[in-house]
Design a protein around this motif. Structure first.
Motif, mmCIF file in Angstrom:
data_model
loop_
_atom_site.group_PDB
_atom_site.id
_atom_site.type_symbol
_atom_site.label_atom_id
_atom_site.label_comp_id
_atom_site.label_asym_id
_atom_site.label_seq_id
_atom_site.Cartn_x
_atom_site.Cartn_y
_atom_site.Cartn_z
ATOM 1 N N ILE A 27 13.194 10.294 2.691
ATOM 2 C CA ILE A 27 12.333 11.376 3.183
ATOM 3 C C ILE A 27 11.065 11.464 2.338
ATOM 4 N N ALA A 28 11.239 11.399 1.026
ATOM 5 C CA ALA A 28 10.110 11.635 0.121
ATOM 6 C C ALA A 28 9.076 10.520 0.149
ATOM 7 N N VAL A 29 9.491 9.268 0.445
ATOM 8 C CA VAL A 29 8.500 8.188 0.470
ATOM 9 C C VAL A 29 7.493 8.385 1.601
ATOM 10 N N GLU A 72 0.827 -1.207 0.000
ATOM 11 C CA GLU A 72 0.000 0.000 0.000
ATOM 12 C C GLU A 72 0.863 1.259 0.000
ATOM 13 N N ARG A 73 2.127 1.102 0.365
ATOM 14 C CA ARG A 73 3.037 2.250 0.410
ATOM 15 C C ARG A 73 3.894 2.378 -0.850
ATOM 16 N N THR A 74 3.631 1.607 -1.877
ATOM 17 C CA THR A 74 4.467 1.612 -3.079
ATOM 18 C C THR A 74 4.607 3.022 -3.657
ATOM 19 N N ARG A 75 5.862 3.411 -3.916
ATOM 20 C CA ARG A 75 6.131 4.741 -4.472
ATOM 21 C C ARG A 75 6.867 4.618 -5.798
ATOM 22 N N PHE A 76 6.731 5.660 -6.589
ATOM 23 C CA PHE A 76 7.433 5.784 -7.868
ATOM 24 C C PHE A 76 8.081 7.155 -7.865
ATOM 25 N N THR A 77 9.324 7.236 -8.284
ATOM 26 C CA THR A 77 10.057 8.492 -8.146
ATOM 27 C C THR A 77 9.540 9.622 -9.039
ATOM 28 N N GLY A 93 7.771 13.728 3.043
ATOM 29 C CA GLY A 93 8.460 14.650 3.930
ATOM 30 C C GLY A 93 8.503 16.090 3.475
ATOM 31 N N PHE A 94 8.427 16.316 2.161
ATOM 32 C CA PHE A 94 8.574 17.688 1.676
ATOM 33 C C PHE A 94 7.238 18.367 1.378
ATOM 34 N N ASP A 95 6.145 17.703 1.731
ATOM 35 C CA ASP A 95 4.835 18.307 1.470
ATOM 36 C C ASP A 95 4.663 19.640 2.182
ATOM 37 N N SER A 124 17.054 12.545 -7.731
ATOM 38 C CA SER A 124 15.699 12.356 -7.191
ATOM 39 C C SER A 124 15.721 11.233 -6.161
ATOM 40 N N SER A 125 16.439 10.144 -6.479
ATOM 41 C CA SER A 125 16.431 9.000 -5.553
ATOM 42 C C SER A 125 17.217 9.286 -4.278
#
Length: 890
Positions: A476-478, A145-150, A481-483, A470-471
């Motif tokens: 942090i980004a997953v 459910e936490r799958t991210r794409f860069t 964190g930067f929202d 990006s990676s």
């Protein structure tokens, strides 16, 4: 798969009949799901595989290790969170899409950027998730459910925001620099993306004559790149080189173009290399470029971005020709002119693109750079002070060397697929730009200088960011964190709860070759934005090689298809095969036979379960002495294994941890414990049957991280009365450490040595196993009932009652006499003599070591104790051998 106990137990281990059902059951029950709660987190972030990728053996190793760690942590009661995802992989994906379009008869050059990106997203949506689906076959227990794409929306926004922030801090700048150029991908590369073969590649050194402009004579220049001669603007010599001092200030004519250029003096020139004369081509060599700056020389770029010769070379025969074909043509032309003095084969350090394998060209280009001197010191400090631990530690020096010699990072790439650089130019003046998160913000910044400007006056930089740019924000980004990061104040307005809870993560599992590409840069980003590194530990895996030591690749045809391996040996069999020879940081010599060994291991455990499952409990039956001894011993052996596993896991010695479980199950549980408690008929006493089930329950929990499917299936068949946990094994508690009796284990080991010796006598004397042995002993034997059962001893008597026709047997410190059919064994006597000679020599070496005061003072206490034990064991063995040979005691 139901987590309640089913009915009949299958006779055979057939993983294809239950693996998918078990995995679906885990998913349906939310076993992988993690959300912040009161527990301590244990967090792993998957190194995101390229969206272009399919599962290969390196992925198999890396993700098996991660799954072993996360499963153990989950059972230990941690809130285990394993975050999956994929990387957009700018160069690889764009190349894949371009190839797909070419096969359809479409050229990238015929498409607008928007049209190309639509094709790229269509390709990504169709093929981009394949590798994650394949990881599920392996048993990867990620929180899907936490799958991210860069390049998903939130991640994209984070990357752009960080670029703007670093630019405003003065860390990012744009400048004309000599960069690495990939002619195949037509993009800039960072220094770290340029790889070199060791010890080098074979090349040809051409000795070319440059004739003096006035008078007779020439200078001979050695070069590997005659195709760049048209770009020469000088010939340099060392100012102290007596051979050429008189020539400095004169001019020569450049071959092929007849251009007159000066002979200059520069200390960079090595008088010992070649002829001591250096052709200076500032557009095509970083050192030549520096010489050109010092001497204010012209820059002539003779190459196009695709590696063909440009009109600037001014040689009609070469214009438009590929650089390597142009080299051949240039040599041919020079030979015809009589200007090639000689050719010489040399080993040369040739840089190649890490992505495409193409020979890299140094090239002057306007690019975006990130200053490393602002970020590297803190990232080095946290490794040196052990805030971040590298396993194995040998990579710490490599890391330190890189960080102390780091250069500014070229972060722009001449591609369309990726995070587009958030810089806007005036269409009529590209020397003016503004960096902002979007065009509206950029326009506002421009209007502060010229209120009349409109959106159509602006155009965005066409380049995208380096994939690593990006990676490096992944930890942090997953977690979004930067929202709530504000680039105006350079601080977080709010830190998301997930980021507060899961950051820093626990361990990163990755390959040494991206220690700087990715690991170091993530540490930089973590220290810059979170004030702390993004992980505590870094486990560096080795490279998967074939049994000949070659790196696995499809081009060599030596890389097996992982899905086919799993179909053949089961996912658990392949997992065991991968880990059997995978010590941290050392390359794995993979042999498919290891997967077969893994399959056999699972089958062994399955059959052991079937044996216990098939027994009927007889409440009226008393516990046999051998069963009582075996139950007592295996309890100690089990808890020693738990202690050993804790130590091995703490140091990420997972190959050793697997071997601990492997030996525990194969040698101790199956071959020893079950054999010792096996009833003559199928009826087992209640105490022993309960102990067998309870021990099996613990064994399954210890083995679960390594062979999750098989253990989960078996766990579901344990009777409810003996199960430690009513739910899924994946969520069952990890066995707790308890004290164990080391002396009892040593005694049992000695007893098993005696059993092995009796079995050897039986084999050598050709005594059938159905025939019980008659044994005479001079001493008490611990675990005698086990020895009698496993050695099939029918009569046990004191040594004094032994007849003449006995065969002496020595097993460690134990001396036995076995009744035999008669005759003597002179060969056996000779064996004892040879062994006695060896043991006396061995004892002498150990005694010398223990007599060395420096060894006693400086060696770790446990090592000294180990040597003392060797001495005592050797002395006992020598006494027994001398008794057997009828020699006097020393």
């Amino acid at each position: 798969m139901s987590n309640t106990r089913p009915g009949g137990f299958p006779d055979k281990w057939l993983p294809e009949t239950f693996e998918q059902d078990i995995y679906n059951s885990w998913l349906d029950a939310g076993c992988f799901r993690s959300r912040p709660d009161a527990r301590r987190p244990y967090t792993i972030l998957i190194p995101p595989p390229n969206v272009t990728g399919v599962l290969h053996m390196g992925h198999m190793l890396n993700n098996t290790i991660q799954d072993v760690l996360i499963r153990k942590a989950r059972m230990e009661g941690y809130n285990a969170c394993w975050v999956p995802g994929t990387d957009h992989a700018s160069i690889a994906t764009e190349a894949r899409v371009v190839k797909m379009l070419r096969e359809k008869g479409i050229k990238k050059s015929d498409l607008s950027r928007e049209e190309f990106l639509r094709h790229a997203w269509d390709w990504k949506n169709k093929y981009g998730g394949i590798i994650l689906e394949q990881l599920k076959k392996l048993g990867a227990s990620c929180d899907w459910e936490r799958t991210r794409f860069t390049m998903d929306e939130g991640y994209y926004r984070a990357v752009i925001r960080v670029f703007v922030d670093l630019y405003r801090k003065g860390y990012i700048y744009r400048g004309l620099r000599m960069i690495n150029w990939d002619c195949e991908a037509r993009t800039a590369l960072s220094n770290e993306e340029v790889i070199y073969q060791e010890p080098g590649e074979e090349a040809t050194l051409y000795y070319v004559r440059y004739e003096l402009s006035q008078g007779e004579g020439y200078l001979t220049v050695a070069t590997q790149r005659p195709e760049t001669i048209p770009g020469d603007v000088a010939v340099a010599v060392h100012p102290q080189d007596e051979r050429y001092r008189a020539w400095i200030g004169r001019t020569v004519r450049v071959p092929l173009v007849n251009r007159e250029v000066p002979i200059i003096a520069d200390t960079y020139v090595d008088p010992a290399f070649g002829t001591g004369c250096l052709k200076v081509t500032p557009a095509h060599d970083i050192n030549d470029y520096e010489i050109g700056l010092r001497h204010q020389l012209q820059v002539i770029d003779v190459l196009n971005d695709d590696g063909t010769l440009s009109p600037a070379c001014q040689v009609p025969e070469l214009i438009g020709m590929d650089r390597f074909e142009a080299r051949k043509k240039a040599v041919e032309m020079l030979q015809k002119s009589g200007l090639i003095e000689k050719e010489e084969k040399v080993l040369s350090r040739i840089g190649r693109s890490e992505r495409t394998g193409s020979v890299v060209e140094p090239r002057l280009s306007e690019q975006w750079f990130l200053k490393m001197d602002k970020l590297a010191p803190r990232a080095l400090e946290v490794v040196e002070n052990q805030q971040v631990r590298l396993f194995p530690a040998k990579f710490t020096n490599t890391y330190k060397h890189w960080m102390e010699n780091v250069r500014d990072w070229c972060i722009s790439r001449q591609l369309w697929w990726g995070h587009r650089i958030p810089a806007w130019y005036l269409r009529h003046d590209r020397t003016r730009w503004k960096v902002a998160e979007n065009m509206e913000e950029a326009l506002e910044l421009f209007r502060q200088e010229d209120p009349s400007l409109q959106a159509h006056h602006l155009e965005q930089d066409p380049d995208v960011l380096d994939t690593w740019a990006s990676s490096w924000l992944w930890p942090i980004a997953v977690f979004d964190g930067f929202d709530h990061y504000d680039t105006t104040t350079a601080c977080f307005l709010e830190i998301p709860h997930d980021l507060q809870y899961y950051y820093p993560t626990t361990v990163l599992v990755t390959a040494p070759e991206i220690l700087f590409f990715w690991v170091a840069r993530m540490i930089m980003a973590g220290c810059e934005y979170m004030g702390a590194p993004p992980f505590r530990d870094v486990y560096l895996t080795g490279i998967v090689r074939d049994k000949q030591g070659r790196k696995m690749s499809k081009s060599l045809g030596n890389s097996p298809e992982p899905l086919e391996l799993m179909a053949r040996y089961g996912a658990d069999g392949v997992r065991v095969g991968m880990l059997l020879s995978a010590p941290a940081g050392n390359d794995l010599l993979f042999d498919e036979a290891l997967c077969q060994q893994g399959r056999n291991f699972c089958n062994k455990l399955w059959n052991a379960f079937r044996l216990i499952h098939g027994w009927e409990t007889d409440a009226s039956k008393t516990q046999a002495p051998a069963a009582s001894e075996a139950v007592s011993w295996f309890g100690h052996r089990l808890h020693k294994a738990i202690h050993d596993l804790e130590e091995q896991f703490s140091q990420y010695r997972l190959s050793e941890a697997l071997m601990t479980v492997y030996k525990l199950i194969w040698d101790e549980f199956c071959a020893t414990f079950l054999e010792a408690i096996k009833p003559e008929e199928n009826h087992q006493d209640a105490a022993t049957h309960r102990a067998a089930w309870e021990y099996l329950d613990i064994v399954l929990r210890l083995a679960h991280p390594f062979i999750p499917f098989t253990t989960e299936k078996l766990f579901s068949f344990i009777p409810d009365a003996f199960r430690s946990y009513s739910g899924f094994l994946i969520q069952a508690p990890w066995p707790q450490k308890q004290p164990y009796d080391a002396q009892a284990l040593q005694q049992f080991e000695e007893t098993m040595e005696a059993v092995a010796a009796l079995r050897q006598v039986r084999a050598e004397e050709k005594i059938p196993f159905r025939q019980p042995l008659t044994v005479f002993a001079s001493q008490d034997i611990p675990y005698l009932a086990v020895l009698k059962k496993l050695g099939h001893v029918g009569v046990w008597q004191a040594e004094k009652e032994k007849p003449e026709n006995v065969r002496p047997v020595v097993a460690g410190k134990t001396k036995l006499f076995v009744l035999r059919p008669g005759g003597s064994l002179p060969d056996e006597v000779e064996k004892w003599r040879q062994e006695l000679q060896y043991m006396e020599g061995f004892l002498e070496i150990v005694e010398k070591k223990l007599a060395n005061s420096r060894f006693i003072q400086n060696a770790p206490p446990e090592l000294v104790e180990k040597e003392r034990k060797k001495k005592a064991d050797a002395e006992a063995r020598i006494r027994n051998l001398r008794d057997l040979l009828g020699l006097e005691k020393k």
